[in-house]
Scaffold this motif. Structure first.
Motif, PDB file in Angstrom:
ATOM      1  N   LEU A 293      46.941  17.641  -6.778  1.00 38.15           N
ATOM      2  CA  LEU A 293      47.330  17.063  -5.483  1.00 38.15           C
ATOM      3  C   LEU A 293      48.721  16.431  -5.562  1.00 38.15           C
ATOM      4  CD1 LEU A 293      43.960  15.472  -4.312  1.00 38.15           C
ATOM      5  CD2 LEU A 293      45.041  17.569  -3.493  1.00 38.15           C
ATOM      6  N   ALA A 294      49.009  15.753  -6.668  1.00 39.01           N
ATOM      7  CA  ALA A 294      50.335  15.150  -6.837  1.00 39.01           C
ATOM      8  C   ALA A 294      51.408  16.238  -6.857  1.00 39.01           C
ATOM      9  CB  ALA A 294      50.377  14.319  -8.121  1.00 39.01           C
ATOM     10  N   ASP A 295      51.149  17.335  -7.558  1.00 38.23           N
ATOM     11  CA  ASP A 295      52.113  18.443  -7.606  1.00 38.23           C
ATOM     12  C   ASP A 295      52.301  19.060  -6.222  1.00 38.23           C
ATOM     13  OD1 ASP A 295      52.540  18.084 -10.293  1.00 38.23           O
ATOM     14  OD2 ASP A 295      51.358  19.825 -10.911  1.00 38.23           O
ATOM     15  N   ALA A 296      51.228  19.218  -5.475  1.00 32.91           N
ATOM     16  CA  ALA A 296      51.314  19.796  -4.131  1.00 32.91           C
ATOM     17  C   ALA A 296      52.143  18.890  -3.221  1.00 32.91           C
ATOM     18  CB  ALA A 296      49.923  20.020  -3.554  1.00 32.91           C
TER      19      ALA A 296
ATOM     20  N   HIS B 125      53.574  27.431  -5.511  1.00 32.50           N
ATOM     21  CA  HIS B 125      53.170  26.504  -6.572  1.00 32.50           C
ATOM     22  C   HIS B 125      52.386  25.337  -5.975  1.00 32.50           C
ATOM     23  CE1 HIS B 125      55.868  28.546  -9.417  1.00 32.50           C
ATOM     24  NE2 HIS B 125      55.163  27.936 -10.338  1.00 32.50           N
ATOM     25  N   GLY B 126      52.870  24.794  -4.866  1.00 31.64           N
ATOM     26  CA  GLY B 126      52.168  23.685  -4.223  1.00 31.64           C
ATOM     27  C   GLY B 126      50.764  24.061  -3.789  1.00 31.64           C
TER      28      GLY B 126
ATOM     29  N   ALA C 190      50.684  22.336   5.932  1.00 33.30           N
ATOM     30  CA  ALA C 190      52.134  22.112   5.838  1.00 33.30           C
ATOM     31  C   ALA C 190      52.767  23.058   4.819  1.00 33.30           C
ATOM     32  CB  ALA C 190      52.412  20.656   5.472  1.00 33.30           C
ATOM     33  N   LEU C 191      52.115  23.226   3.669  1.00 33.91           N
ATOM     34  CA  LEU C 191      52.645  24.144   2.656  1.00 33.91           C
ATOM     35  C   LEU C 191      52.601  25.591   3.145  1.00 33.91           C
ATOM     36  CD1 LEU C 191      51.071  22.521  -0.514  1.00 33.91           C
ATOM     37  CD2 LEU C 191      53.522  22.730  -0.037  1.00 33.91           C
TER      38      LEU C 191
ATOM     39  N   ASP D  35      44.326  26.568  -3.791  1.00 30.07           N
ATOM     40  CA  ASP D  35      43.477  25.512  -4.338  1.00 30.07           C
ATOM     41  C   ASP D  35      42.586  24.950  -3.220  1.00 30.07           C
ATOM     42  OD1 ASP D  35      42.398  23.151  -5.365  1.00 30.07           O
ATOM     43  OD2 ASP D  35      44.277  22.497  -6.275  1.00 30.07           O
ATOM     44  N   PRO D  36      41.272  25.073  -3.329  1.00 27.71           N
ATOM     45  CA  PRO D  36      40.389  24.614  -2.262  1.00 27.71           C
ATOM     46  C   PRO D  36      40.295  23.097  -2.132  1.00 27.71           C
ATOM     47  CG  PRO D  36      39.091  25.377  -4.115  1.00 27.71           C
ATOM     48  CD  PRO D  36      40.532  25.686  -4.427  1.00 27.71           C
ATOM     49  N   SER D  37      40.797  22.356  -3.124  1.00 26.64           N
ATOM     50  CA  SER D  37      40.713  20.901  -3.049  1.00 26.64           C
ATOM     51  C   SER D  37      41.836  20.279  -2.228  1.00 26.64           C
ATOM     52  CB  SER D  37      40.711  20.292  -4.454  1.00 26.64           C
ATOM     53  OG  SER D  37      41.984  20.410  -5.050  1.00 26.64           O
ATOM     54  N   LEU D  38      42.821  21.082  -1.815  1.00 27.81           N
ATOM     55  CA  LEU D  38      43.929  20.529  -1.034  1.00 27.81           C
ATOM     56  C   LEU D  38      43.430  20.077   0.334  1.00 27.81           C
ATOM     57  CD1 LEU D  38      46.783  23.123  -1.703  1.00 27.81           C
ATOM     58  CD2 LEU D  38      46.381  20.940  -2.846  1.00 27.81           C
ATOM     59  N   PRO D  39      43.811  18.877   0.747  1.00 29.71           N
ATOM     60  CA  PRO D  39      43.446  18.447   2.102  1.00 29.71           C
ATOM     61  C   PRO D  39      44.047  19.405   3.132  1.00 29.71           C
ATOM     62  CG  PRO D  39      44.340  16.613   0.818  1.00 29.71           C
ATOM     63  CD  PRO D  39      44.556  17.865   0.019  1.00 29.71           C
TER      64      PRO D  39
END
Length: 108
Positions: free
Chosen positions: A85-88, A67-68, A31-32, A21-25
């Protein structure tokens, strides 16, 4: 593939893989990704020891990390960014509880 598909999928040797997901900071993604690498390593180490329970636990961590990152589960582009983002973050919290980042590597 279209430009949109190029943002969503990576093709390696003819096989299509979902992109992160490209929107993840960046810090969350890093970290993931770190957890993913350590979990994959743990799968191999447990397999070499023929420890089926440890293999299953490590594969669970791989799944949580993927998944994250948005690489498994519902397609990230079909979901609201806040939900993704909440799920990640929940996946990272669970991974941190299962295998803290500063924990020593599994014995080989």
């Amino acid at each position: 593939m279209s430009a949109v598909d190029d943002e969503r999928w990576l093709v390696v040797d003819g096989r299509r893989w979902r992109r992160t997901d490209p929107s993840l900071p960046e810090d969350l993604r890093a970290a993931l990704t770190s957890h993913l690498g350590r979990a994959r390593s743990a799968v191999g180490a447990a397999g070499r020891r023929h420890d089926d329970d440890a293999v299953a636990a490590a594969r669970r961590r791989v799944g949580l990390a993927k998944h994250g990152l948005g690489e498994r589960g519902p397609r990230w582009w079909d979901r609201p960014e806040a939900e993704r983002l909440a799920d990640a973050r929940r996946a990272l919290d669970e991974l941190d509880a299962l295998a803290p980042p500063d924990a020593p590597a599994s014995p080989r």
